[in-house]
Structure formats: C-alpha cells, structure tokens
Design a protein around this motif. Structure first.
Motif, PDB file in Angstrom:
ATOM      1  N   ASP A   1      -2.972  11.328   0.521  1.00 52.27           N
ATOM      2  CA  ASP A   1      -4.361  10.897   0.370  1.00 52.27           C
ATOM      3  C   ASP A   1      -4.469   9.595  -0.412  1.00 52.27           C
ATOM      4  O   ASP A   1      -5.235   8.708  -0.049  1.00 52.27           O
ATOM      5  N   GLU A   2      -3.667   9.472  -1.491  1.00 53.59           N
ATOM      6  CA  GLU A   2      -3.727   8.237  -2.292  1.00 53.59           C
ATOM      7  C   GLU A   2      -3.254   7.029  -1.497  1.00 53.59           C
ATOM      8  O   GLU A   2      -3.764   5.930  -1.651  1.00 53.59           O
ATOM      9  N   ALA A   3      -2.262   7.242  -0.653  1.00 49.33           N
ATOM     10  CA  ALA A   3      -1.758   6.154   0.180  1.00 49.33           C
ATOM     11  C   ALA A   3      -2.823   5.710   1.180  1.00 49.33           C
ATOM     12  O   ALA A   3      -3.038   4.514   1.385  1.00 49.33           O
ATOM     13  N   LEU A   4      -3.500   6.675   1.786  1.00 51.73           N
ATOM     14  CA  LEU A   4      -4.582   6.341   2.717  1.00 51.73           C
ATOM     15  C   LEU A   4      -5.703   5.589   2.010  1.00 51.73           C
ATOM     16  O   LEU A   4      -6.260   4.634   2.560  1.00 51.73           O
ATOM     17  N   GLU A   5      -6.030   5.991   0.795  1.00 53.92           N
ATOM     18  CA  GLU A   5      -7.068   5.289   0.024  1.00 53.92           C
ATOM     19  C   GLU A   5      -6.682   3.831  -0.206  1.00 53.92           C
ATOM     20  O   GLU A   5      -7.527   2.938  -0.112  1.00 53.92           O
ATOM     21  N   ARG A   6      -5.400   3.580  -0.508  1.00 56.12           N
ATOM     22  CA  ARG A   6      -4.946   2.199  -0.705  1.00 56.12           C
ATOM     23  C   ARG A   6      -5.065   1.393   0.584  1.00 56.12           C
ATOM     24  O   ARG A   6      -5.479   0.224   0.561  1.00 56.12           O
ATOM     25  N   VAL A   7      -4.711   2.009   1.716  1.00 52.91           N
ATOM     26  CA  VAL A   7      -4.822   1.318   3.004  1.00 52.91           C
ATOM     27  C   VAL A   7      -6.286   1.015   3.309  1.00 52.91           C
ATOM     28  O   VAL A   7      -6.638  -0.104   3.697  1.00 52.91           O
ATOM     29  N   PHE A   8      -7.167   2.001   3.135  1.00 51.92           N
ATOM     30  CA  PHE A   8      -8.589   1.793   3.428  1.00 51.92           C
ATOM     31  C   PHE A   8      -9.181   0.704   2.537  1.00 51.92           C
ATOM     32  O   PHE A   8      -9.987  -0.109   3.002  1.00 51.92           O
ATOM     33  N   ALA A   9      -8.770   0.652   1.282  1.00 50.02           N
ATOM     34  CA  ALA A   9      -9.269  -0.392   0.376  1.00 50.02           C
ATOM     35  C   ALA A   9      -8.815  -1.771   0.845  1.00 50.02           C
ATOM     36  O   ALA A   9      -9.610  -2.728   0.852  1.00 50.02           O
ATOM     37  N   ALA A  10      -7.563  -1.883   1.256  1.00 53.52           N
ATOM     38  CA  ALA A  10      -7.051  -3.167   1.753  1.00 53.52           C
ATOM     39  C   ALA A  10      -7.785  -3.580   3.021  1.00 53.52           C
ATOM     40  O   ALA A  10      -8.182  -4.740   3.166  1.00 53.52           O
ATOM     41  N   VAL A  11      -7.992  -2.651   3.934  1.00 52.13           N
ATOM     42  CA  VAL A  11      -8.678  -2.958   5.186  1.00 52.13           C
ATOM     43  C   VAL A  11     -10.132  -3.357   4.928  1.00 52.13           C
ATOM     44  O   VAL A  11     -10.656  -4.264   5.582  1.00 52.13           O
TER      45      VAL A  11
ATOM     46  N   VAL B   1       0.805  -1.224   0.000  1.00 54.98           N
ATOM     47  CA  VAL B   1       0.000   0.000   0.000  1.00 54.98           C
ATOM     48  C   VAL B   1       0.836   1.272   0.000  1.00 54.98           C
ATOM     49  O   VAL B   1       0.313   2.351  -0.218  1.00 54.98           O
ATOM     50  N   ARG B   2       2.117   1.151   0.281  1.00 57.31           N
ATOM     51  CA  ARG B   2       3.034   2.300   0.302  1.00 57.31           C
ATOM     52  C   ARG B   2       2.483   3.460   1.131  1.00 57.31           C
ATOM     53  O   ARG B   2       2.431   4.600   0.698  1.00 57.31           O
ATOM     54  N   LEU B   3       2.075   3.161   2.358  1.00 52.52           N
ATOM     55  CA  LEU B   3       1.534   4.180   3.255  1.00 52.52           C
ATOM     56  C   LEU B   3       2.532   5.314   3.479  1.00 52.52           C
ATOM     57  O   LEU B   3       2.140   6.472   3.613  1.00 52.52           O
ATOM     58  N   GLY B   4       3.808   5.011   3.484  1.00 53.38           N
ATOM     59  CA  GLY B   4       4.834   6.031   3.728  1.00 53.38           C
ATOM     60  C   GLY B   4       5.226   6.844   2.507  1.00 53.38           C
ATOM     61  O   GLY B   4       6.184   7.624   2.566  1.00 53.38           O
ATOM     62  N   GLN B   5       4.469   6.719   1.424  1.00 53.37           N
ATOM     63  CA  GLN B   5       4.762   7.438   0.175  1.00 53.37           C
ATOM     64  C   GLN B   5       4.949   8.936   0.447  1.00 53.37           C
ATOM     65  O   GLN B   5       4.051   9.602   0.939  1.00 53.37           O
ATOM     66  N   ASP B   6       6.122   9.451   0.155  1.00 56.03           N
ATOM     67  CA  ASP B   6       6.468  10.883   0.255  1.00 56.03           C
ATOM     68  C   ASP B   6       6.363  11.465   1.663  1.00 56.03           C
ATOM     69  O   ASP B   6       6.433  12.688   1.819  1.00 56.03           O
TER      70      ASP B   6
END
Length: 73
Positions: free
Chosen positions: A52-62, A38-43
C-alpha cells in the motif's frame, strides 16, 4: 512541432519526459525530465502483492506529473 509527454513506471522509479518533437527535422527539445524513486516492487517477492505504501508513492508521483504535463499543455 508536436509536444508529447511520456511516463515510464518501473519497479523502482517513475519517470516523466515532456518534449517538443519536430519529425521533419528529426529533433527533440526536452522540456522536462523527472524521476522519482518510488520502490513499487517493495517486498513484492516476499508478499506476492504491491505494498500500500508503495502504491501511495506511485500515485503521488503520478499526481505531480499530471500537474507538470498540464502546465506544459
């Protein structure tokens, strides 16, 4: 036998484990093992905030993991 689920959210990945644990026998039967990059630590080093995009990836995975956990009771 006890069924458990664990989620590990890190800087790059979110992992899910669903397993049956038998404490008397000291055994674990893994039912599901998933990992999403999910690359939560992106930038975050550059911006000082979670993207925001990283958070969206995390929320989708969860959300996916919640459905998987529900399906395994």
């Amino acid at each position: 036998m006890t069924r458990v689920a664990a989620v590990d959210c890190g800087t790059n990945t979110v992992k899910l484990l669903v397993a049956d644990i038998d404490t008397a026998a000291g055994t674990q039967d893994t039912l599901v093992r998933e990992m999403r990059i999910v690359r939560l630590g992106q930038d975050v080093d550059r911006t000082g905030r979670l993207a925001d995009e990283a958070l969206e990836r995390v929320f989708a995975a969860v959300d996916e993991y919640a459905a998987t956990v529900s399906a395994h009771q």
